[in-house]
Motif scaffolding. Structure first.
Motif, mmCIF file in Angstrom:
data_model
loop_
_atom_site.group_PDB
_atom_site.id
_atom_site.type_symbol
_atom_site.label_atom_id
_atom_site.label_comp_id
_atom_site.label_asym_id
_atom_site.label_seq_id
_atom_site.Cartn_x
_atom_site.Cartn_y
_atom_site.Cartn_z
ATOM 1 N N VAL A 179 0.839 -1.203 0.000
ATOM 2 C CA VAL A 179 0.000 0.000 0.000
ATOM 3 C C VAL A 179 0.875 1.255 0.000
ATOM 4 O O VAL A 179 0.652 2.184 -0.779
ATOM 5 C CB VAL A 179 -0.972 0.009 1.188
ATOM 6 N N TRP A 180 1.883 1.270 0.858
ATOM 7 C CA TRP A 180 2.801 2.409 0.827
ATOM 8 C C TRP A 180 3.437 2.550 -0.556
ATOM 9 O O TRP A 180 3.510 3.646 -1.111
ATOM 10 C CB TRP A 180 3.922 2.255 1.871
ATOM 11 N N ALA A 181 3.884 1.432 -1.098
ATOM 12 C CA ALA A 181 4.528 1.459 -2.409
ATOM 13 C C ALA A 181 3.596 2.080 -3.443
ATOM 14 O O ALA A 181 4.008 2.916 -4.253
ATOM 15 C CB ALA A 181 4.930 0.048 -2.839
ATOM 16 N N TYR A 182 2.327 1.672 -3.386
ATOM 17 C CA TYR A 182 1.373 2.221 -4.341
ATOM 18 C C TYR A 182 1.206 3.721 -4.145
ATOM 19 O O TYR A 182 1.283 4.503 -5.093
ATOM 20 C CB TYR A 182 0.012 1.515 -4.209
ATOM 21 N N MET A 183 0.996 4.134 -2.914
ATOM 22 C CA MET A 183 0.784 5.556 -2.624
ATOM 23 C C MET A 183 1.983 6.398 -3.064
ATOM 24 O O MET A 183 1.831 7.446 -3.689
ATOM 25 C CB MET A 183 0.532 5.750 -1.128
ATOM 26 N N PHE A 184 3.176 5.941 -2.710
ATOM 27 C CA PHE A 184 4.372 6.715 -3.059
ATOM 28 C C PHE A 184 4.544 6.788 -4.569
ATOM 29 O O PHE A 184 4.915 7.833 -5.120
ATOM 30 C CB PHE A 184 5.620 6.075 -2.428
ATOM 31 N N ILE A 198 10.195 0.562 -4.813
ATOM 32 C CA ILE A 198 9.395 -0.591 -4.379
ATOM 33 C C ILE A 198 10.308 -1.726 -3.925
ATOM 34 O O ILE A 198 10.100 -2.328 -2.870
ATOM 35 C CB ILE A 198 8.468 -1.062 -5.518
ATOM 36 N N GLY A 238 7.740 14.546 -5.179
ATOM 37 C CA GLY A 238 6.434 13.957 -5.478
ATOM 38 C C GLY A 238 6.014 12.965 -4.404
ATOM 39 O O GLY A 238 4.863 12.960 -3.960
ATOM 40 N N VAL A 239 6.950 12.132 -3.971
ATOM 41 C CA VAL A 239 6.651 11.181 -2.901
ATOM 42 C C VAL A 239 6.298 11.935 -1.623
ATOM 43 O O VAL A 239 5.338 11.595 -0.921
ATOM 44 C CB VAL A 239 7.841 10.240 -2.640
ATOM 45 N N THR A 285 2.707 12.986 -1.077
ATOM 46 C CA THR A 285 1.826 11.969 -0.503
ATOM 47 C C THR A 285 1.712 12.142 1.002
ATOM 48 O O THR A 285 0.649 11.992 1.591
ATOM 49 C CB THR A 285 2.414 10.565 -0.766
ATOM 50 N N ARG A 310 -6.073 8.544 2.410
ATOM 51 C CA ARG A 310 -6.302 7.480 1.433
ATOM 52 C C ARG A 310 -5.530 6.210 1.767
ATOM 53 O O ARG A 310 -6.045 5.104 1.616
ATOM 54 C CB ARG A 310 -5.918 7.967 0.032
ATOM 55 N N SER A 311 -4.289 6.366 2.203
ATOM 56 C CA SER A 311 -3.503 5.171 2.526
ATOM 57 C C SER A 311 -4.156 4.392 3.659
ATOM 58 O O SER A 311 -4.181 3.164 3.653
ATOM 59 C CB SER A 311 -2.068 5.557 2.896
ATOM 60 N N LEU A 318 -7.088 2.538 2.032
ATOM 61 C CA LEU A 318 -6.687 1.448 1.144
ATOM 62 C C LEU A 318 -6.102 0.264 1.904
ATOM 63 O O LEU A 318 -6.113 -0.861 1.416
ATOM 64 C CB LEU A 318 -5.663 1.957 0.116
ATOM 65 N N SER A 319 -5.573 0.522 3.089
ATOM 66 C CA SER A 319 -4.906 -0.548 3.842
ATOM 67 C C SER A 319 -5.735 -0.997 5.035
ATOM 68 O O SER A 319 -5.251 -1.757 5.868
ATOM 69 C CB SER A 319 -3.554 -0.048 4.344
ATOM 70 N N CYS A 337 -1.757 1.409 7.123
ATOM 71 C CA CYS A 337 -0.889 2.526 6.728
ATOM 72 C C CYS A 337 -1.554 3.835 7.129
ATOM 73 O O CYS A 337 -2.336 4.413 6.376
ATOM 74 C CB CYS A 337 -0.650 2.524 5.220
ATOM 75 N N GLU A 390 9.156 4.947 6.112
ATOM 76 C CA GLU A 390 8.880 4.209 4.876
ATOM 77 C C GLU A 390 9.300 5.022 3.660
ATOM 78 O O GLU A 390 9.856 4.498 2.696
ATOM 79 C CB GLU A 390 7.376 3.880 4.782
ATOM 80 N N TYR A 443 11.934 4.118 0.548
ATOM 81 C CA TYR A 443 11.473 4.124 -0.843
ATOM 82 C C TYR A 443 12.282 5.115 -1.689
ATOM 83 O O TYR A 443 12.773 4.781 -2.771
ATOM 84 C CB TYR A 443 9.986 4.462 -0.868
#
Lengths: 228, 228
Positions: free
Chosen positions: A168-173, A216, B176-177, B180, B187-188, B191-192, B196, B207, B211
DNA sequence: CCATACTGACTGATCGATCAGTCAGCTACG
DNA sequence: CGTAGCTGACTGATCGATCAGTCAGTATGG
């Protein structure tokens, strides 16, 4: 405060119709000025219709915004889902790079269709995704959470070392990185004296894929470190 | 259009003054509603002053927005520069992780000071950074390009395998990261199913560092692949 | 003939900005 | 000492412009 009860709008819009003209105009104006900054008058003017017609078809400015969002995000997410599904036919041969490509390419290809500077729907997508506004959060949830879950599942499948949480973190980032691409502010061009041209989408996308996959995989590595 | 001739506003604002109260209120209201969506009236009301006083001190709504941006970004970027300079005293012992930490930590620490939900200036920062609006682009250029160059230089120094071009991409993608993290849309968490939590800033930051460093190092690896 | 598509004219509300004027405090001069 | 002159901070009232939305009425095609 409605909560979960929200429905997806998808009312079959005949191309070339006045409704389509309104949605096209709305896309341009909303992209340039945002929801609050845009005026229904200007949208009507650009679409070549009376202002009242917009209220006739869409009732409110908010509904218009949602209909415009629904149309394009439908296009984008159908393309994303199709690319992802095709990859997962042979799950063993799928590389992370392919999944990331499926995540971003449809977004840039339909997102830049309209508007003279190629900004179009991408800009709207960026502001909706990053907004803390209730309206935008609702749209993100309705139109983008389902495809998000698909991609998160795919990440878990093809990278078994990745925990659900880190996926989930990977997706968000990664979405955050994608925003850089879609916002198209010209900042990278300025900061690099022209070397990093954010209007050269292919070059940018190839760099993004490298960066995102590296990010990722680092999360996977970190998880292994935690276990040992 | 204007071009390069732009000056940084930094007029020494006495804390506790009415001007500071206006800026505090502006921060909250602009963060919630954006520039166009915010009204000078509401800001005045929240600050407990007459609306006319805002125009007396700042002349226009745009000037108010810039003054508010200038105050906080001054704070943030001074802290960032200080952390980075301290790291570069001993350039040989600096790890990429430290630089990335210096990039993000000041932003979250002052960005979340005001506003009840901890959103405050971070939200404004996100919208300014991603906007294609001329006003926002100008503010980003004036208040954030200088520190960006510092960080890009630092990346090149401590990771000599990184080309200048890839360092700029690395910086842009990493910002960009960071968006987030600063947008804080929840949202995180959604989604989790809670795993998250984007309001747990420390967890999120750790995290992000993993990344982002993974992403940057992947760009270095890619460059080596190109050379061979 | 009737529903659907569409329009011009309009409304009340709200916007950013401007205005004349109040008021406390400071300075200067007799 | 006192008072006239001045200034910066501040306000209530109000400006014209613009906003989203409404509505009565017209045109059109099946």
């Amino acid at each position: 405060m409605g909560g979960a009860a929200a429905e997806v709008i998808e009312p079959e819009i005949p191309a070339g119709s006045r409704i389509a003209a309104i949605l096209d105009a709305a896309e341009i104006v909303f992209a340039r000025s945002g929801f609050a900054g845009a005026s229904v008058r200007e949208i009507a003017e650009r679409a070549g219709v009376a202002q009242a017609l917009i209220h006739y078809h869409f009732k409110t400015k908010e509904n218009l915004f949602e209909a415009m969002t629904a149309r394009r995000s439908g296009e984008i997410n159908n393309a994303r889902a199709a690319m992802l599904d095709e990859l997962l036919v042979n799950p063993d041969t799928v590389e992370l790079e392919h999944v990331v490509e499926a995540l971003f390419r449809p977004t840039i290809e339909v997102g830049h269709s309209l508007a003279e500077d190629g900004g179009g729907f991408s800009r709207i997508l960026v502001s909706v995704a990053n907004s803390s506004d209730e309206r935008d959060k609702r749209l993100a949830e309705i139109y983008y959470d389902p495809i998000a879950h698909k991609f998160i599942d795919a990440l878990c499948r093809i990278e078994p070392g990745l925990t659900r949480k880190d996926a989930v973190w990977a997706y968000m980032f990664s979405i955050g990185v994608g925003m850089t691409m879609m916002a198209r502010t010209g900042r990278s061009t300025r900061l690099s004296a022209g070397e990093c041209d954010d209007s050269d989408i292919e070059d940018m996308l190839s760099e993004i894929v490298i960066y995102v996959c590296g990010g990722i995989r680092a999360l996977i590595g970190n998880q292994e470190r935690n276990i040992q």
